[in-house]
Design a protein around this motif. Structure first.
Motif, short mmCIF file in Angstrom:
data_model
loop_
_atom_site.label_atom_id
_atom_site.label_comp_id
_atom_site.label_asym_id
_atom_site.label_seq_id
_atom_site.Cartn_x
_atom_site.Cartn_y
_atom_site.Cartn_z
N GLU A 1 0.83 -1.21 0.00
CA GLU A 1 0.00 0.00 0.00
C GLU A 1 0.87 1.26 0.00
O GLU A 1 0.59 2.23 -0.71
N ARG A 2 1.93 1.25 0.81
CA ARG A 2 2.83 2.42 0.89
C ARG A 2 3.57 2.60 -0.44
O ARG A 2 3.69 3.72 -0.94
N LEU A 3 4.07 1.52 -0.99
CA LEU A 3 4.76 1.59 -2.27
C LEU A 3 3.84 2.16 -3.35
O LEU A 3 4.24 3.05 -4.11
N THR A 4 2.62 1.69 -3.41
CA THR A 4 1.65 2.16 -4.40
C THR A 4 1.38 3.65 -4.21
O THR A 4 1.34 4.42 -5.18
N HIS A 5 1.22 4.08 -2.97
CA HIS A 5 0.99 5.49 -2.66
C HIS A 5 2.16 6.35 -3.12
O HIS A 5 1.98 7.43 -3.69
N GLU A 6 3.38 5.89 -2.87
CA GLU A 6 4.56 6.67 -3.24
C GLU A 6 4.68 6.81 -4.76
O GLU A 6 5.03 7.88 -5.27
N VAL A 7 4.40 5.74 -5.48
CA VAL A 7 4.44 5.81 -6.95
C VAL A 7 3.36 6.75 -7.46
O VAL A 7 3.60 7.59 -8.34
N LEU A 8 2.15 6.65 -6.91
CA LEU A 8 1.07 7.55 -7.31
C LEU A 8 1.45 9.01 -7.04
O LEU A 8 1.21 9.90 -7.87
N SER A 9 2.09 9.27 -5.91
CA SER A 9 2.52 10.63 -5.59
C SER A 9 3.54 11.15 -6.60
O SER A 9 3.48 12.33 -6.99
N LEU A 10 4.46 10.29 -7.03
CA LEU A 10 5.43 10.68 -8.06
C LEU A 10 4.73 11.09 -9.35
O LEU A 10 5.08 12.09 -9.97
N VAL A 11 3.74 10.31 -9.75
CA VAL A 11 3.01 10.60 -10.98
C VAL A 11 2.26 11.93 -10.85
O VAL A 11 2.29 12.77 -11.76
N MET A 12 1.63 12.14 -9.71
CA MET A 12 0.82 13.35 -9.51
C MET A 12 1.67 14.60 -9.32
O MET A 12 1.14 15.71 -9.39
N GLU A 13 2.97 14.46 -9.10
CA GLU A 13 3.85 15.63 -9.02
C GLU A 13 3.88 16.39 -10.34
O GLU A 13 4.22 17.57 -10.37
N HIS A 14 3.55 15.73 -11.42
CA HIS A 14 3.53 16.37 -12.73
C HIS A 14 2.20 17.12 -12.87
O HIS A 14 1.13 16.51 -12.92
N SER A 15 2.30 18.43 -12.91
CA SER A 15 1.08 19.26 -12.85
C SER A 15 0.13 19.03 -14.02
O SER A 15 -1.06 19.30 -13.89
N ALA A 16 0.61 18.53 -15.13
CA ALA A 16 -0.27 18.27 -16.27
C ALA A 16 -1.18 17.07 -16.05
O ALA A 16 -2.24 16.96 -16.68
#
Length: 124
Positions: free
Chosen positions: A81-96
């Motif tokens: 769950e933590r790993l998935t959250h961290e990857v999702l956060s990386l993706v969402m860092e891109h403002s587009a």
């Protein structure tokens, strides 16, 4: 060329990104890297990319993939769950990125099952 009216909302799928990481809490999981499979689905407004036909106007999914690899490959995570959250956060860092879904599979995590996966999503 005929002009058509369409949504410029692009969906990008990064499929079956295979990495190795330490994921889990049991001794064998802590001491041995395991295969994980990452799938990312995201949307963004591709209107400028379509109009300009230039990489500079598009969302660079290669950059996103490299960031995921750098963050995950060979690293340690207690929970999927933590790993998935961290990857999702990386993706969402891109403002587009307007919406994203990340699913991470841990093959052979359970006896008699092909894999266990956790899926999370976020939107702006």
């Amino acid at each position: 060329m005929t002009t058509i009216s369409c949504s410029h909302q692009a969906r990008v799928d990064i499929k079956d990104l295979r990495l190795r990481a330490y994921v889990g809490i049991k001794d064998e999981e802590i001491n041995n890297q395991q295969d994980i499979i990452i799938n990312v689905c995201l949307t963004y407004d591709a209107g400028e990319a379509i109009r300009q036909n230039e990489i500079s106007a598009a969302l660079n999914y290669r950059t996103i993939t490299k960031q995921i690899i750098g963050h995950v490959d060979g690293n340690r995570f207690a929970l999927l769950e933590r790993l998935t959250h961290e990857v999702l956060s990386l993706v969402m860092e891109h403002s587009a990125v307007q919406w994203a879904q990340v699913e991470i599979d841990k093959p052979h995590a359970l006896r008699y099952a092909g894999s266990v996966s956790v899926c999370l999503e976020a939107h702006r």
